[in-house]
Design a protein around this motif. Structure first.
Motif, PDB file in Angstrom:
ATOM      1  N   TYR A   1      -6.150   6.897   6.468  1.00  0.00           N
ATOM      2  CA  TYR A   1      -6.877   6.535   7.691  1.00  0.00           C
ATOM      3  C   TYR A   1      -7.727   5.287   7.457  1.00  0.00           C
ATOM      4  CZ  TYR A   1      -5.580  11.251   9.161  1.00  0.00           C
ATOM      5  OH  TYR A   1      -4.885  12.391   9.471  1.00  0.00           O
ATOM      6  N   ARG A   2      -8.398   5.224   6.315  1.00  0.00           N
ATOM      7  CA  ARG A   2      -9.247   4.078   5.968  1.00  0.00           C
ATOM      8  C   ARG A   2      -8.400   2.803   5.881  1.00  0.00           C
ATOM      9  NH1 ARG A   2     -11.342   6.594   2.026  1.00  0.00           N
ATOM     10  NH2 ARG A   2     -10.057   5.758   0.357  1.00  0.00           N
ATOM     11  N   MET A   3      -7.248   2.914   5.236  1.00  0.00           N
ATOM     12  CA  MET A   3      -6.375   1.756   5.067  1.00  0.00           C
ATOM     13  C   MET A   3      -5.778   1.310   6.399  1.00  0.00           C
ATOM     14  SD  MET A   3      -4.677   2.998   1.490  1.00  0.00           S
ATOM     15  CE  MET A   3      -3.637   1.571   1.236  1.00  0.00           C
ATOM     16  N   THR A   4      -5.540   2.264   7.288  1.00  0.00           N
ATOM     17  CA  THR A   4      -5.062   1.927   8.635  1.00  0.00           C
ATOM     18  C   THR A   4      -6.142   1.154   9.386  1.00  0.00           C
ATOM     19  OG1 THR A   4      -3.623   3.880   8.691  1.00  0.00           O
ATOM     20  CG2 THR A   4      -4.196   2.880  10.807  1.00  0.00           C
ATOM     21  N   ARG A   5      -7.382   1.617   9.298  1.00  0.00           N
ATOM     22  CA  ARG A   5      -8.494   0.915   9.961  1.00  0.00           C
ATOM     23  C   ARG A   5      -8.667  -0.499   9.420  1.00  0.00           C
ATOM     24  NH1 ARG A   5     -11.074   5.865   9.311  1.00  0.00           N
ATOM     25  NH2 ARG A   5     -12.337   5.035   7.622  1.00  0.00           N
TER      26      ARG A   5
ATOM     27  N   TRP B   1      -4.261  -2.624   6.717  1.00  0.00           N
ATOM     28  CA  TRP B   1      -3.332  -2.794   5.600  1.00  0.00           C
ATOM     29  C   TRP B   1      -2.039  -2.028   5.798  1.00  0.00           C
ATOM     30  CZ3 TRP B   1      -7.267  -1.589   1.129  1.00  0.00           C
ATOM     31  CH2 TRP B   1      -8.236  -2.602   1.090  1.00  0.00           C
ATOM     32  N   ILE B   2      -2.103  -0.948   6.563  1.00  0.00           N
ATOM     33  CA  ILE B   2      -0.919  -0.129   6.818  1.00  0.00           C
ATOM     34  C   ILE B   2      -0.898   0.273   8.290  1.00  0.00           C
ATOM     35  CG2 ILE B   2      -0.789   0.766   4.449  1.00  0.00           C
ATOM     36  CD1 ILE B   2      -1.985   3.408   5.457  1.00  0.00           C
TER      37      ILE B   2
ATOM     38  N   ASP C   1      -0.992  -8.058   6.039  1.00  0.00           N
ATOM     39  CA  ASP C   1      -2.298  -8.015   5.368  1.00  0.00           C
ATOM     40  C   ASP C   1      -2.275  -7.030   4.209  1.00  0.00           C
ATOM     41  OD1 ASP C   1      -3.425  -9.921   7.015  1.00  0.00           O
ATOM     42  OD2 ASP C   1      -4.511  -8.468   8.257  1.00  0.00           O
ATOM     43  N   GLY C   2      -1.583  -5.917   4.371  1.00  0.00           N
ATOM     44  CA  GLY C   2      -1.462  -4.923   3.310  1.00  0.00           C
ATOM     45  C   GLY C   2      -0.708  -5.464   2.106  1.00  0.00           C
TER      46      GLY C   2
ATOM     47  N   TYR D   1      -2.250  -5.796  -1.520  1.00  0.00           N
ATOM     48  CA  TYR D   1      -1.553  -5.226  -2.681  1.00  0.00           C
ATOM     49  C   TYR D   1      -1.489  -6.248  -3.818  1.00  0.00           C
ATOM     50  CZ  TYR D   1       2.370  -3.884  -5.616  1.00  0.00           C
ATOM     51  OH  TYR D   1       3.172  -3.615  -6.692  1.00  0.00           O
ATOM     52  N   GLN D   2      -1.134  -7.480  -3.502  1.00  0.00           N
ATOM     53  CA  GLN D   2      -1.062  -8.527  -4.529  1.00  0.00           C
ATOM     54  C   GLN D   2      -2.433  -8.779  -5.156  1.00  0.00           C
ATOM     55  OE1 GLN D   2       1.655  -9.818  -5.864  1.00  0.00           O
ATOM     56  NE2 GLN D   2       2.846  -8.527  -4.504  1.00  0.00           N
ATOM     57  N   GLU D   3      -3.465  -8.863  -4.315  1.00  0.00           N
ATOM     58  CA  GLU D   3      -4.820  -9.110  -4.820  1.00  0.00           C
ATOM     59  C   GLU D   3      -5.307  -7.958  -5.697  1.00  0.00           C
ATOM     60  OE1 GLU D   3      -7.550 -10.074  -1.659  1.00  0.00           O
ATOM     61  OE2 GLU D   3      -6.171 -11.571  -0.833  1.00  0.00           O
ATOM     62  N   GLN D   4      -5.099  -6.732  -5.229  1.00  0.00           N
ATOM     63  CA  GLN D   4      -5.553  -5.580  -6.006  1.00  0.00           C
ATOM     64  C   GLN D   4      -4.771  -5.432  -7.309  1.00  0.00           C
ATOM     65  OE1 GLN D   4      -6.344  -1.789  -4.298  1.00  0.00           O
ATOM     66  NE2 GLN D   4      -7.163  -2.634  -2.405  1.00  0.00           N
ATOM     67  N   THR D   5      -3.486  -5.758  -7.279  1.00  0.00           N
ATOM     68  CA  THR D   5      -2.682  -5.672  -8.495  1.00  0.00           C
ATOM     69  C   THR D   5      -3.203  -6.651  -9.540  1.00  0.00           C
ATOM     70  OG1 THR D   5      -0.725  -4.949  -7.297  1.00  0.00           O
ATOM     71  CG2 THR D   5      -0.354  -5.940  -9.454  1.00  0.00           C
ATOM     72  N   THR D   6      -3.480  -7.869  -9.133  1.00  0.00           N
ATOM     73  CA  THR D   6      -4.029  -8.868 -10.043  1.00  0.00           C
ATOM     74  C   THR D   6      -5.370  -8.408 -10.606  1.00  0.00           C
ATOM     75  OG1 THR D   6      -2.893 -10.641  -8.877  1.00  0.00           O
ATOM     76  CG2 THR D   6      -4.778 -11.275 -10.250  1.00  0.00           C
ATOM     77  N   GLY D   7      -6.231  -7.907  -9.732  1.00  0.00           N
ATOM     78  CA  GLY D   7      -7.540  -7.418 -10.178  1.00  0.00           C
ATOM     79  C   GLY D   7      -7.414  -6.242 -11.134  1.00  0.00           C
ATOM     80  N   TRP D   8      -6.528  -5.297 -10.813  1.00  0.00           N
ATOM     81  CA  TRP D   8      -6.337  -4.128 -11.680  1.00  0.00           C
ATOM     82  C   TRP D   8      -5.824  -4.554 -13.056  1.00  0.00           C
ATOM     83  CZ3 TRP D   8      -7.862   0.576 -12.300  1.00  0.00           C
ATOM     84  CH2 TRP D   8      -7.229   1.366 -13.261  1.00  0.00           C
TER      85      TRP D   8
END
Length: 117
Positions: free
Chosen positions: A55-59, A62-63, A84-85, A89-96
């Motif tokens: 639900y958070r990601m929908t708001r 991103w999905i 946008d999702g 995903y690309q940004e979070q993957t790089t950060g992770w």
């Protein structure tokens, strides 16, 4: 904290959901199942964590979710990445990857701090 049946580390669920949906649209049970399988049964995603995250990601945009029929002929909401999702995903993957490398560097370090010498 890192036992076989441990929960997800804070902040990783959204990334794992984004990764799962990078393969294509999927319903909640399928998302949770893929995460469990992909992590060798180490991580379990409970409904009480998964659906609030969806639900958070929908708001956040991103999905998206749309009702459909699952592989066992049941009505289910299928989630899919938005443009946008995909960027998130690309940004979070790089950060992770940077975070995981830094933690690995620290926990495998053989250099003691100056105060421990």
């Amino acid at each position: 904290m890192f036992a076989k049946d441990s929960g997800l580390l804070q902040g990783t669920l959204e990334l794992l959901v984004l990764k799962t949906l990078s393969w294509g649209p999927m319903h909640g049970y399928g998302i949770a199942s893929w995460i469990e399988t992909a992590t060798g049964d180490v991580l379990r995603v409970e409904e009480g964590s998964l659906y609030p995250a969806l639900y958070r990601m929908t708001r956040k945009g991103w999905i998206t979710g749309a009702w459909g029929t699952s592989e066992n002929n049941r009505k289910a909401k299928f989630y899919a990445l938005t443009p946008d999702g995909r960027r998130e995903y690309q940004e979070q993957t790089t950060g992770w990857q940077r975070f995981a490398a830094a933690v690995n560097q620290a926990v495998t370090s053989t250099t003691a701090p100056s105060w421990a010498r």
